[in-house]
Design a protein around this motif. Sequence first.
Motif, mmCIF file in Angstrom:
data_model
loop_
_atom_site.group_PDB
_atom_site.id
_atom_site.type_symbol
_atom_site.label_atom_id
_atom_site.label_comp_id
_atom_site.label_asym_id
_atom_site.label_seq_id
_atom_site.Cartn_x
_atom_site.Cartn_y
_atom_site.Cartn_z
ATOM 1 N N GLU A 10 0.830 -1.196 0.000
ATOM 2 C CA GLU A 10 0.000 0.000 0.000
ATOM 3 C C GLU A 10 0.881 1.269 0.000
ATOM 4 N N GLU A 11 1.899 1.266 0.837
ATOM 5 C CA GLU A 11 2.782 2.444 0.939
ATOM 6 C C GLU A 11 3.522 2.696 -0.371
ATOM 7 N N ILE A 12 3.929 1.632 -1.041
ATOM 8 C CA ILE A 12 4.618 1.812 -2.324
ATOM 9 C C ILE A 12 3.653 2.406 -3.356
ATOM 10 N N SER A 13 2.417 1.932 -3.329
ATOM 11 C CA SER A 13 1.430 2.467 -4.275
ATOM 12 C C SER A 13 1.215 3.958 -4.049
ATOM 13 N N VAL A 14 1.098 4.349 -2.791
ATOM 14 C CA VAL A 14 0.916 5.776 -2.466
ATOM 15 C C VAL A 14 2.124 6.577 -2.947
ATOM 16 N N TRP A 15 3.305 6.044 -2.677
ATOM 17 C CA TRP A 15 4.538 6.737 -3.072
ATOM 18 C C TRP A 15 4.611 6.883 -4.603
ATOM 19 N N MET A 16 4.252 5.822 -5.310
ATOM 20 C CA MET A 16 4.289 5.857 -6.783
ATOM 21 C C MET A 16 3.328 6.929 -7.315
ATOM 22 N N LYS A 17 2.175 7.005 -6.677
ATOM 23 C CA LYS A 17 1.187 8.007 -7.075
ATOM 24 C C LYS A 17 1.754 9.412 -6.872
ATOM 25 N N GLU A 18 2.403 9.590 -5.727
ATOM 26 C CA GLU A 18 3.020 10.893 -5.442
ATOM 27 C C GLU A 18 4.073 11.256 -6.488
ATOM 28 N N GLN A 19 4.706 10.215 -7.046
ATOM 29 C CA GLN A 19 5.717 10.456 -8.078
ATOM 30 C C GLN A 19 5.064 10.694 -9.449
ATOM 31 N N GLY A 20 3.752 10.568 -9.486
ATOM 32 C CA GLY A 20 3.047 10.819 -10.738
ATOM 33 C C GLY A 20 2.793 9.569 -11.571
ATOM 34 N N TYR A 21 2.970 8.399 -10.968
ATOM 35 C CA TYR A 21 2.723 7.155 -11.710
ATOM 36 C C TYR A 21 1.367 6.587 -11.304
ATOM 37 N N PRO A 22 0.756 5.782 -12.167
ATOM 38 C CA PRO A 22 -0.502 5.136 -11.774
ATOM 39 C C PRO A 22 -0.259 4.154 -10.620
ATOM 40 N N ALA A 23 -1.269 4.052 -9.741
ATOM 41 C CA ALA A 23 -1.109 3.240 -8.528
ATOM 42 C C ALA A 23 -0.814 1.771 -8.834
ATOM 43 N N PHE A 24 -1.343 1.239 -9.955
ATOM 44 C CA PHE A 24 -1.118 -0.204 -10.213
ATOM 45 C C PHE A 24 0.359 -0.518 -10.424
ATOM 46 N N ARG A 25 1.133 0.516 -10.755
ATOM 47 C CA ARG A 25 2.589 0.312 -10.882
ATOM 48 C C ARG A 25 3.212 -0.038 -9.521
ATOM 49 N N GLY A 26 2.569 0.482 -8.459
ATOM 50 C CA GLY A 26 3.068 0.205 -7.110
ATOM 51 C C GLY A 26 3.043 -1.285 -6.806
ATOM 52 N N LYS A 27 1.946 -1.920 -7.177
ATOM 53 C CA LYS A 27 1.801 -3.354 -6.944
ATOM 54 C C LYS A 27 2.895 -4.129 -7.695
ATOM 55 N N GLN A 28 3.124 -3.688 -8.947
ATOM 56 C CA GLN A 28 4.157 -4.365 -9.741
ATOM 57 C C GLN A 28 5.533 -4.211 -9.100
ATOM 58 N N VAL A 29 5.858 -2.973 -8.685
ATOM 59 C CA VAL A 29 7.171 -2.727 -8.076
ATOM 60 C C VAL A 29 7.318 -3.558 -6.803
ATOM 61 N N PHE A 30 6.266 -3.562 -5.963
ATOM 62 C CA PHE A 30 6.301 -4.339 -4.712
ATOM 63 C C PHE A 30 6.619 -5.810 -5.008
ATOM 64 N N GLU A 31 5.933 -6.370 -5.984
ATOM 65 C CA GLU A 31 6.123 -7.801 -6.254
ATOM 66 C C GLU A 31 7.522 -8.106 -6.794
ATOM 67 N N TRP A 32 8.046 -7.218 -7.636
ATOM 68 C CA TRP A 32 9.422 -7.405 -8.114
ATOM 69 C C TRP A 32 10.407 -7.358 -6.951
ATOM 70 N N ILE A 33 10.214 -6.352 -6.088
ATOM 71 C CA ILE A 33 11.140 -6.201 -4.954
ATOM 72 C C ILE A 33 11.172 -7.486 -4.142
ATOM 73 N N HIS A 34 9.987 -8.001 -3.828
ATOM 74 C CA HIS A 34 9.942 -9.205 -2.993
ATOM 75 C C HIS A 34 10.455 -10.448 -3.722
ATOM 76 N N ARG A 35 10.557 -10.362 -5.021
ATOM 77 C CA ARG A 35 11.191 -11.469 -5.757
ATOM 78 C C ARG A 35 12.704 -11.254 -5.870
ATOM 79 N N GLY A 36 13.191 -10.177 -5.240
ATOM 80 C CA GLY A 36 14.643 -9.952 -5.205
ATOM 81 C C GLY A 36 15.178 -9.270 -6.447
ATOM 82 N N ILE A 37 14.285 -8.644 -7.229
ATOM 83 C CA ILE A 37 14.693 -8.055 -8.504
ATOM 84 C C ILE A 37 14.930 -6.546 -8.352
ATOM 85 N N ASP A 38 16.011 -6.056 -8.936
ATOM 86 C CA ASP A 38 16.306 -4.614 -8.913
ATOM 87 C C ASP A 38 15.599 -3.930 -10.089
ATOM 88 N N PHE A 39 15.611 -2.580 -10.113
ATOM 89 C CA PHE A 39 14.838 -1.858 -11.127
ATOM 90 C C PHE A 39 15.128 -2.327 -12.555
#
Length: 349
Positions: A10-39
Amino acid sequence: MTELTGMTREEISVWMKEQGYPAFRGKQVFEWIHRGIDFDGMTNLPAVMRESLKQTAVAQPVSIRLSRKSALDGTEKVLYALQDGNCVEGVIMHYKFGVSLCISTQVGCRMGCRFCASTLEGRIRDLTAGEMLGEVLAVNRLLQLTQQKVSHIVLMGSGEPLDNYQQVIRFLHLLREEGGVKISLRNVSLSTCGIVPKMYDLAEEDLPVTLCVSLHAPNDIIRRKTMPIAERWSMEEILEACRNYIRKTGRRVIFEYAMTAGINSSEADAAELADRLRGMQCHVNLIPLNAVPERNLQGVSEESIRRFMQVLEDKHISVTRRREMGDDIEGACGQLRRKTINGTESGDA
Ligand code: SAH
């Protein structure tokens, strides 16, 4: 730089929105992070987004600087590099039931236990929740080669978890986030030297973690010989906090007891310990001391451990002897880090 690793979905989604990205990108970033993947590896994000995220945020704050595997039992000791140049240790233990990872919660420690190498230079700083999760993610990347994953966690690396309470609690919550690493808190043990008020706080968190307490003595006089924290809280206060934890969580408490020559390992010590623990829903884990040369403390013979165990068993106290894992790879807390910092370790990552 914003450390995203320590944020909830949830916090990543809020942060992504603040950066001007759509919230669904937050979910994607969260899942990549937890899979150990860098940007760079977040392949479902547009390349420009990945580039701009790299400029403002951190996804994988921990990397493995060196690792060495025990030839005896496959236990693997790792040294992690943190972003600010500090390093902490971890131990990967392979069991029939899964893979258990020993997590560090602080760089150094200020508790000052005489037998412990982590505390020799005091506490440098607390780790963030994101760095603790980063330890898990780094090890999962390493284990990927053999298609394994961390399934169990023990907060028994360098640092005192209850001296970094907020970040540790946040880390525990992250473990069970939807779409994350998904490690059941029933598979998590937290070890403390006995910071009594925080033991009461933990009991109120409604988290099903196993509480382990480093007792190492049958009474306060002996405890004070090796553990400065024993000056602050008495053993009775610790045991009362344990009884409260048992009442509140329904979980048994585990007492750790490092057998140290001439200090805490006589049969009389065992009898006194058993009497104090009588009636408690608990388990005693006897640990053969890993000798720390700087401290001039020695372990005891197999025979002494066996006799100590026998006294506890005769008095109906549940007891096991911890397997000595990774004895050939500086398995004890803080030892590999010290060797590396002191330049006596070659760094064969
Ligand atoms: N600060 C926490 C967790 C870190 S240490 C705590 O005190 O519990 C994890 C366990 O290893 C503790 O029980 C600690 O007392 C023990 N330990 C530290 N140094 C050791 C050594 N040289 N030999 C055996 N056990 C040791």
